[in-house]
Write a protein that holds these residues in place. Sequence first.
Motif, short mmCIF file in Angstrom:
data_model
loop_
_atom_site.label_atom_id
_atom_site.label_comp_id
_atom_site.label_asym_id
_atom_site.label_seq_id
_atom_site.Cartn_x
_atom_site.Cartn_y
_atom_site.Cartn_z
N VAL A 78 1.45 -0.94 0.24
CA VAL A 78 -0.32 -0.35 0.17
C VAL A 78 0.95 1.31 -0.21
O VAL A 78 1.94 1.93 0.92
CB VAL A 78 -0.61 -0.30 1.03
CG1 VAL A 78 -1.62 1.34 1.92
CG2 VAL A 78 -1.49 -1.07 1.27
N PRO A 79 0.67 1.60 -0.71
CA PRO A 79 1.98 3.27 -0.70
C PRO A 79 1.50 4.23 0.76
O PRO A 79 0.40 4.26 0.57
CB PRO A 79 1.72 4.27 -2.24
CG PRO A 79 -0.15 3.63 -2.52
CD PRO A 79 -0.56 1.63 -1.99
N ARG A 80 2.25 4.98 0.94
CA ARG A 80 2.21 5.76 1.63
C ARG A 80 0.97 6.97 2.05
O ARG A 80 0.34 6.83 2.54
CB ARG A 80 3.62 6.41 1.99
CG ARG A 80 3.80 6.96 3.38
CD ARG A 80 5.08 7.55 3.29
NE ARG A 80 5.61 8.32 4.28
CZ ARG A 80 4.79 10.10 4.76
NH1 ARG A 80 4.50 10.78 3.26
NH2 ARG A 80 4.62 11.12 5.41
N THR A 81 0.93 7.30 1.08
CA THR A 81 -0.18 8.52 0.70
C THR A 81 -1.78 7.92 0.66
O THR A 81 -1.95 8.73 1.54
CB THR A 81 -0.09 8.80 -1.19
OG1 THR A 81 -0.26 8.14 -1.93
CG2 THR A 81 1.32 9.88 -0.74
N GLY A 82 -1.52 6.42 0.99
CA GLY A 82 -3.37 5.91 0.80
C GLY A 82 -3.25 5.04 2.14
O GLY A 82 -4.37 4.87 2.12
N ILE A 83 -1.97 4.68 2.76
CA ILE A 83 -2.28 4.24 3.99
C ILE A 83 -3.69 4.45 5.06
O ILE A 83 -4.09 3.46 5.84
CB ILE A 83 -0.48 3.71 5.24
CG1 ILE A 83 -0.82 2.89 5.48
CG2 ILE A 83 -0.52 5.22 5.52
CD1 ILE A 83 -0.87 1.82 5.29
N HIS A 84 -3.57 5.29 5.19
CA HIS A 84 -4.60 6.06 6.57
C HIS A 84 -5.69 5.96 6.06
O HIS A 84 -6.26 6.06 6.81
CB HIS A 84 -3.88 7.65 7.14
CG HIS A 84 -2.98 8.19 7.85
ND1 HIS A 84 -3.13 8.03 8.78
CD2 HIS A 84 -2.05 8.41 7.71
CE1 HIS A 84 -1.86 8.19 9.34
NE2 HIS A 84 -0.65 8.48 8.50
N ALA A 85 -6.26 6.54 4.96
CA ALA A 85 -7.26 6.04 3.83
C ALA A 85 -7.72 4.64 4.00
O ALA A 85 -8.89 4.38 4.48
CB ALA A 85 -7.82 7.02 2.90
N PHE A 86 -6.76 3.58 3.99
CA PHE A 86 -6.63 2.55 4.03
C PHE A 86 -6.26 2.51 5.62
O PHE A 86 -8.45 1.54 5.71
CB PHE A 86 -5.65 1.86 3.06
CG PHE A 86 -5.29 0.41 3.93
CD1 PHE A 86 -5.61 -0.64 2.07
CD2 PHE A 86 -5.38 -0.41 5.09
CE1 PHE A 86 -5.78 -1.98 2.42
CE2 PHE A 86 -5.27 -1.74 4.93
CZ PHE A 86 -5.36 -2.84 3.39
N ALA A 87 -6.46 2.55 6.61
CA ALA A 87 -6.55 2.20 7.50
C ALA A 87 -8.21 2.95 8.33
O ALA A 87 -8.17 1.84 8.84
CB ALA A 87 -5.86 2.69 8.36
#
Length: 520
Positions: free
Chosen positions: A381-390
């Motif tokens: 998972v790209p870093r820029t999407g990890i918070h939305a993912f979580a």
Amino acid sequence: MTSPTFKLLMALLLTGINSRKSDSDDTPGNTSFHRLSIDGQFTSHDVEQAATDFGNQYHLLPSTVLHPASVADIAATVTYVFQLGLSSRVTIAARGHGHSLQGQAQAPGGIVVLMESLGKWKTMQTHHGPDPYVDAPGGELWINVLKETLRYGLAPKSWTDYLHLTIGGTLSNAGISGQAFKQGPQISNVHQLEVITGKGEVVNCSSTQNEELFHSVLGGLGQFGIITQARIALETAPKMVKWIRVLYTNFTSFTEDQEMLISSEKTFDYIEGFVIINRTGILNNWRSSFNPKNPVQASHFKSVGKTLFCLEMTKNFDPENHEKMMHEVEGLLSQLRYVPSTLFQSEVSYLEFLDRVHVSEAKLRLKGLWEIPHPWLNLLVPRTGIHAFANEIFGKILTDGSNGPILLYPLNKSKWDNRTSVVIPDEGVFYLVAFLWSAPLSSGQDSLEKTLTQNERILEFCKKANIQIKQYLPYYRTEEDWKSHFGPRWEEFKQKKQEYDPLAILAPGQRIFQKEVASS
């Protein structure tokens, strides 16, 4: 000396088999391969075992199983199938320790090559010097590589969490663990390979010799060749490991601390993270043999109903440098924002730490919980999407305690060689998020179906949210999905397949390419 290839072709003629085989010749139970003259042997009594893997979701019977006694046995077998041309449906899969998840090492109606048999005839050799390395068979287990090299005070630089996997298996994917942020994946720590292509050619390759094949095979999902030997970089092995676990209740602090640690010059030697969803009594089960720094404070920590994030770290050391190691560890811990009462630590040997998952395996086997379906989902998972993912996955899709650990930790793209076949997110830092589910048979088929549906929901969210994930240990059902996975590299991947395995004989279980058969 008569070559194995010549012996195979002579046997082909003597047994009255010709290249115009009927479809029925390719069905399970066909015994033509058993009469071919090789140093090893073909067997049919173990086709059921060869059609079973760790994922325990696919069960595709091969026609026969090859127990090679030499590299020449494998090369001759591939050459034989290649020379049958488009008149045969037979394909070949190299099987390591059977840890595939979705039948990737199976060959329905074809030949499964048991690579571990090669280790009985092809031994490891450890080489000293300023740049030490070990030459090891592709079917050798990493745990055996570790034990062999430790005899000389040496060890490979990069690992997987579980060591009872074969060299060829992990190098065909990438091979990652908590050392990868610093050392890169296992495929970034290989000097040379011996490979059998889909034409039956035995080729030595490296970054300076047959370099295109070398880089193609690394992370190539078995599509371009069978790895029969690897030259693996070594380093001086530490004797001991300081093993630490701490807990976070805040995801932002958890990820920021991880990213700080993997970008620092002076840091830990291993860094991984775990997600723990809605578990109770977590400090009793989770800490295992770890000791709390402050037992009184730890006993007051309440975990009911919380999503917790565990940061796991190690620092390598030798006993004579224990004080220096402790000073470094305390300095690193002082920079982190974990819950102070949840500092747990232990000191174990280097071998004990690296082989830690095998202890859990033994316990699960005793309970009958190892040989069950494992519908794992591994994502980069790209870093820029990890918070939305979580926020979506851990806050909405996964609301109950899961059957299996969830790993979540960052990796540095700069440690990955972009010439290999592995596809990773196009960002400087990306996360491995691994859902290592189990579906106990006692729970019935609903348990497996529920988990598979859950996996689909995770993938569908990423697609809708335009989070540019890549699957690790990828599995797709359609060519369109594979095209999407490889993106702009798809045409190059196809061209290499055409060059090194033009009949699509190898690794049919990956379901990327299908062998074409000429009509009668």
